[in-house]
Write a protein that holds these residues in place. Structure first.
Motif, short mmCIF file in Angstrom:
data_model
loop_
_atom_site.label_atom_id
_atom_site.label_comp_id
_atom_site.label_asym_id
_atom_site.label_seq_id
_atom_site.Cartn_x
_atom_site.Cartn_y
_atom_site.Cartn_z
N THR A 82 0.85 -1.19 0.00
CA THR A 82 0.00 0.00 0.00
C THR A 82 0.89 1.24 0.00
OG1 THR A 82 -1.70 -1.19 1.23
CG2 THR A 82 -1.85 1.21 1.20
N TRP A 83 0.58 2.15 -0.91
CA TRP A 83 1.36 3.37 -1.07
C TRP A 83 0.49 4.58 -0.79
CZ3 TRP A 83 6.53 3.63 -2.65
CH2 TRP A 83 7.11 2.40 -2.97
N VAL A 84 1.11 5.63 -0.30
CA VAL A 84 0.46 6.93 -0.13
C VAL A 84 0.94 7.79 -1.30
CG1 VAL A 84 0.25 8.97 1.32
CG2 VAL A 84 0.43 6.71 2.37
N ARG A 88 -4.55 13.45 -1.58
CA ARG A 88 -3.86 12.21 -1.16
C ARG A 88 -4.73 11.02 -1.52
NH1 ARG A 88 -1.08 11.72 4.51
NH2 ARG A 88 0.57 12.59 3.23
N PHE A 140 -4.65 6.54 -1.36
CA PHE A 140 -4.02 5.27 -1.00
C PHE A 140 -4.17 4.37 -2.21
CE2 PHE A 140 -5.58 6.00 3.59
CZ PHE A 140 -4.41 6.63 3.94
N GLN A 177 5.68 4.37 0.83
CA GLN A 177 4.95 3.24 1.39
C GLN A 177 4.15 3.72 2.59
OE1 GLN A 177 7.36 -0.14 2.27
NE2 GLN A 177 7.72 -0.61 0.13
N ALA A 178 2.95 3.21 2.71
CA ALA A 178 2.07 3.59 3.82
C ALA A 178 2.59 3.02 5.13
CB ALA A 178 0.66 3.08 3.55
N THR A 179 2.35 3.75 6.19
CA THR A 179 2.66 3.24 7.52
C THR A 179 1.63 2.16 7.87
OG1 THR A 179 1.26 4.84 8.65
CG2 THR A 179 3.57 5.49 8.25
N GLU A 202 -1.76 3.79 8.36
CA GLU A 202 -2.36 4.21 7.10
C GLU A 202 -2.88 3.02 6.30
OE1 GLU A 202 0.22 8.24 6.16
OE2 GLU A 202 1.07 6.28 5.69
N GLU A 203 -2.13 1.92 6.32
CA GLU A 203 -2.56 0.72 5.61
C GLU A 203 -3.84 0.16 6.23
OE1 GLU A 203 -0.80 -3.30 3.60
OE2 GLU A 203 0.38 -2.32 5.15
N TYR A 260 -6.67 2.25 5.03
CA TYR A 260 -6.99 1.91 3.63
C TYR A 260 -7.80 0.61 3.57
CZ TYR A 260 -6.24 0.15 -1.10
OH TYR A 260 -6.41 -0.37 -2.35
#
Length: 89
Positions: free
Chosen positions: A10-12, A23, A25, A57-59, A62-63, A66
């Protein structure tokens, strides 16, 4: 379906649309060139109106956000309201 998330990252994606920060995800396969893919997608969707700022990359938090389907704040509305109203069920 769960196999998809095990093989993806998963990317931001931070970008500007008409000068305003946005922004997303996005989940990508581990072998994808995320920056190149997002530059191409933003250009296809918005042309010159969007500019990629950063991808990372998402933390873990954040993941989780998402995966739960929670939208990033200010994604569509400067007031922070969500695009959908869950009270209309």
């Amino acid at each position: 379906m769960s196999g998809f998330f095990k093989t993806s990252v998963t990317w931001v994606v931070d970008f500007r649309y008409d000068g305003r920060p946005r922004r997303w995800f996005k989940a990508f396969d581990t072998s994808d060139d995320v920056r190149q893919a997002m530059v191409a997608q933003l250009a296809a969707l918005y042309g010159d109106r969007a500019q990629l700022v950063a991808v990372r990359q998402a933390t873990e938090g954040e993941e989780t956000q998402y995966l739960r389907g929670e939208e990033p704040k200010n994604v569509l509305c400067p007031t922070g309201r969500h695009a959908r109203d869950d009270t209309d069920s």
